[in-house]
Design a protein around this motif. Structure first.
Motif, short mmCIF file in Angstrom:
data_model
loop_
_atom_site.label_atom_id
_atom_site.label_comp_id
_atom_site.label_asym_id
_atom_site.label_seq_id
_atom_site.Cartn_x
_atom_site.Cartn_y
_atom_site.Cartn_z
N PHE A 109 0.73 -0.86 -0.03
CA PHE A 109 0.33 -0.01 0.38
C PHE A 109 0.56 0.90 0.46
O PHE A 109 0.83 1.92 -0.85
N SER A 110 1.38 1.11 0.90
CA SER A 110 2.66 2.74 1.04
C SER A 110 3.24 2.12 -1.06
O SER A 110 3.59 3.50 -0.76
N ILE A 111 3.76 1.78 -1.41
CA ILE A 111 4.99 2.12 -1.45
C ILE A 111 3.57 2.88 -3.43
O ILE A 111 3.74 3.19 -4.47
N ALA A 112 3.00 2.06 -3.27
CA ALA A 112 1.41 2.08 -3.99
C ALA A 112 1.34 3.77 -4.19
O ALA A 112 0.79 4.11 -4.17
N ALA A 113 1.08 3.43 -3.12
CA ALA A 113 0.38 5.34 -2.86
C ALA A 113 1.57 6.74 -2.77
O ALA A 113 1.05 7.62 -3.49
N SER A 114 2.64 6.05 -2.09
CA SER A 114 4.35 6.65 -2.67
C SER A 114 4.02 6.75 -3.86
O SER A 114 4.51 8.84 -3.88
N GLY A 115 3.69 6.28 -4.93
CA GLY A 115 4.35 6.15 -5.78
C GLY A 115 3.59 6.78 -6.73
O GLY A 115 3.64 7.95 -7.71
N GLU A 116 2.23 6.50 -6.50
CA GLU A 116 0.93 7.92 -7.12
C GLU A 116 1.25 8.83 -6.63
O GLU A 116 1.10 10.01 -7.75
N ALA A 117 1.36 9.44 -5.60
CA ALA A 117 1.52 10.25 -4.81
C ALA A 117 3.04 11.43 -5.35
O ALA A 117 2.92 12.43 -6.12
N GLU A 118 3.94 11.13 -5.50
CA GLU A 118 5.03 11.41 -6.12
C GLU A 118 4.82 11.89 -7.91
O GLU A 118 5.16 12.41 -8.15
N ARG A 172 -8.95 5.80 -3.16
CA ARG A 172 -8.46 4.18 -3.51
C ARG A 172 -8.16 3.73 -2.29
O ARG A 172 -6.81 4.01 -1.07
N VAL A 173 -8.53 2.29 -2.20
CA VAL A 173 -7.85 1.64 -1.37
C VAL A 173 -7.98 -0.19 -1.44
O VAL A 173 -7.79 -0.43 -2.89
N PRO A 174 -7.13 -0.60 -0.80
CA PRO A 174 -6.89 -2.53 -1.40
C PRO A 174 -8.06 -3.28 -1.66
O PRO A 174 -9.21 -2.55 -1.31
N ALA A 175 -7.64 -3.82 -2.48
CA ALA A 175 -8.91 -4.58 -2.57
C ALA A 175 -9.65 -5.62 -2.52
O ALA A 175 -11.26 -5.07 -1.46
N GLU A 176 -9.33 -6.16 -0.80
CA GLU A 176 -10.38 -6.05 -0.23
C GLU A 176 -10.85 -5.71 0.85
O GLU A 176 -12.05 -5.45 1.23
N GLU A 177 -10.89 -4.19 1.14
CA GLU A 177 -11.78 -3.31 1.85
C GLU A 177 -12.43 -2.74 1.01
O GLU A 177 -12.96 -1.49 1.60
N GLN A 178 -11.88 -2.66 -0.19
CA GLN A 178 -12.90 -1.77 -1.41
C GLN A 178 -14.60 -2.00 -1.25
O GLN A 178 -15.09 -0.75 -0.33
N GLY A 179 -15.59 -3.33 -0.72
CA GLY A 179 -16.93 -3.49 -0.18
C GLY A 179 -17.07 -2.67 0.60
O GLY A 179 -18.22 -1.87 1.39
N HIS A 180 -15.94 -3.12 2.42
CA HIS A 180 -16.29 -2.01 3.54
C HIS A 180 -16.54 -1.13 3.47
O HIS A 180 -17.03 -0.13 3.69
N ARG A 217 -24.93 8.47 -1.14
CA ARG A 217 -23.87 9.85 -2.24
C ARG A 217 -23.30 8.91 -3.04
O ARG A 217 -22.93 7.03 -2.66
N THR A 218 -23.03 8.80 -3.72
CA THR A 218 -22.48 8.90 -5.69
C THR A 218 -21.14 8.65 -5.18
O THR A 218 -20.16 10.00 -4.81
N LEU A 219 -20.41 7.74 -4.95
CA LEU A 219 -19.26 7.53 -4.57
C LEU A 219 -18.24 6.66 -4.85
O LEU A 219 -18.90 5.39 -5.19
N GLN A 220 -16.83 6.97 -6.17
CA GLN A 220 -16.98 5.84 -6.74
C GLN A 220 -15.24 5.58 -5.52
O GLN A 220 -13.73 6.45 -5.58
N VAL A 221 -15.37 3.86 -5.44
CA VAL A 221 -14.31 3.74 -4.08
C VAL A 221 -13.35 2.86 -5.30
O VAL A 221 -14.07 1.86 -5.97
N GLU A 222 -12.28 2.90 -5.87
CA GLU A 222 -11.36 2.18 -6.64
C GLU A 222 -10.46 2.10 -5.54
O GLU A 222 -9.86 1.50 -4.52
N VAL A 223 -9.78 0.46 -6.37
CA VAL A 223 -8.69 -0.61 -5.80
C VAL A 223 -7.35 -0.01 -6.28
O VAL A 223 -6.90 0.52 -7.45
N ILE A 224 -6.29 -0.02 -5.21
CA ILE A 224 -4.85 1.10 -5.64
C ILE A 224 -4.66 -1.08 -5.60
O ILE A 224 -4.23 -1.66 -5.08
#
Length: 426
Positions: free
Chosen positions: A255-264, A402-410, A419-426
């Motif tokens: 998660f950290s690698i993906a989030a920091s890489g996209e943010a950078e 953007r959240v990990p796949a296993e937590e998307q439904g939660h 509300r209309t909100l798109q939750v994506e998988v990171i």
């Protein structure tokens, strides 16, 4: 090096003869036991020498689909391993992936002719930067021994790959999302949105946005740009998990690698990007966007689970509560609905926004962001994420969560209710 069934059987035989000779003073038994032991050592020496000579003869020709690839994209790889087949060994091989990559599927290896092994597979690089392969792993065996040898000579690690952040986008692509040309990802147009313009399709964009009529007319794929999706850099928000409710170390590392890489990547594209680190109901760090990215990079380096000092357990905004009231559980509907409606003043926040939401609102206004991109592990209570999303929508900003796949439904149930909100998988 591992002993095969033949060596194991000979070892048991030698041990049995040795014990028998010791008990009955049988010199012949001692001699036979010694000969068997010497034979095992001789075969081990032959195996080690053959493996050493084999390793020195290995040549790798690796062909990647491209040398520059987007973070998280699929890269097909074909590797040809050649070696001297004169050695009395059975050989199979496996490619060693770059340290920042994961395997998409399985590696398929086949030996077309003696001394030539072809390997095909697809990998996904998960972190931006320069990287290379780790060499090859050889699985060798003869009738007596087997083993695995990792060969990592520099000439076996080519080619070098450059992984660009997933978030790099073309100028004029749009506002609201701020960063978004994820590999295979994207956002669909909402009902009622007008089209501002078109641009040529870039690999990785959402195919749902393709205008097929215009594409057929000009013989090239064109993407619809919705009205209002144009503007400056987004506000990047990263939710740090609680130290007592954090994912496993390897899951959080991904998660950290993906989030920091996209943010950078977002920061690099816009030359400046505001960053907000939160944890539960508190703000940890806020970095204003500036051309000098030292503070931004330093803040990304601090992504880790922390001891949360503030929580917003089960705080529900009025829209979320009303959505739950409209869908009560089966049985006792009248009593349940009446009781739940009576709790709306308590959980619905009629006393005004919480201090946390007010602080987030100030950060959003001062950043001048065109959109909000939120990265969260999504574990446990998500009341603080609901507050962030509510304020972003209140200010008219587009939101990507953007959240990990296993937590998307939660997260969709907890944050997206009402509300209309798109939750994506990171």
């Amino acid at each position: 090096m591992r002993a095969g069934p033949a060596v194991q059987g000979l070892g048991v035989l030698a041990l049995t003869l040795g014990v028998y000779a010791a008990l009955f003073d049988d010199i012949a038994g001692v001699a036979v036991s010694g000969v068997i032991a010497l034979f095992i050592l001789f075969r081990a020496a032959l195996f080690c020498r053959a493996v050493t000579d084999l390793v020195s003869s290995v040549v790798v020709e690796r062909t990647a689909g491209k040398r520059i690839i987007r973070q998280g994209g699929r890269l097909p790889v074909r590797t040809l391993v050649t070696y001297d087949a004169s050695f009395p060994l059975s050989v199979s091989a496996e490619d060693i992936l770059p340290a920042v990559a994961i395997l998409d599927g399985v590696q398929v290896a086949e030996e077309r002719k003696s001394g030539h092994i072809s390997i095909r597979y697809v990998l996904r690089p998960m972190a931006a930067g320069e990287t290379s392969f780790g060499g090859v792993a050889l699985f060798v065996r003869d009738p007596f021994f087997s083993g695995t040898v990792r060969v990592s000579r520099s000439d076996l690690c080519l080619p070098f790959l450059r992984v660009v952040p997933e978030s790099i986008r073309e100028q004029g692509y749009g506002r609201g999302i701020g960063e978004g040309l994820g590999e295979g990802g994207g956002q669909s147009l909402l009902a009622g949105e007008d089209i501002r313009g078109f641009h040529e399709y870039i690999p990785g964009e959402d195919l749902a946005r393709i205008d097929w009529k215009l594409s057929a007319k000009f013989g090239s794929l064109y993407i619809r740009e919705p009205e209002g999706l144009s503007g400056g850099a987004p506000l990047v928000i990263i939710d740090l998990p609680d130290l007592h409710d954090s994912p496993r170390a390897e899951d959080f590392a991904r998660f950290s690698i993906a989030a920091s890489g996209e943010a950078e990547g977002i920061c690099t594209h816009f030359d400046a990007c505001p960053l907000l680190l939160i944890s539960g109901g508190e703000i940890v760090t806020y970095v204003r966007g500036s051309p000098e990215q030292k503070e931004f990079i330093a803040a990304l380096a601090a992504i880790r689970p922390i001891e949360r000092a503030g929580h917003l357990y089960r705080y529900l905004d009025p829209a979320s509560v009303r959505a739950r009231v409209r869908a009560p559980p089966a049985g006792g509907e009248g009593a349940f609905r009446g009781r739940l409606i009576s709790l709306i003043p308590t959980f619905g926040g009629e006393k005004g926004p919480l201090p946390f939401r007010l602080a987030v609102a100030g950060a959003m206004r001062s950043s001048g962001a065109a959109a909000v991109v939120i990265y969260a592990t999504g574990r446990g209570d998500c009341s603080h994420l609901s507050q962030v999303v509510m304020e972003a929508l209140h200010q008219g900003l587009g939101v990507r969560l953007r959240v990990p796949a296993e937590e998307q439904g939660h997260v969709e149930r907890e944050v997206g209710a009402g509300r209309t909100l798109q939750v994506e998988v990171i």
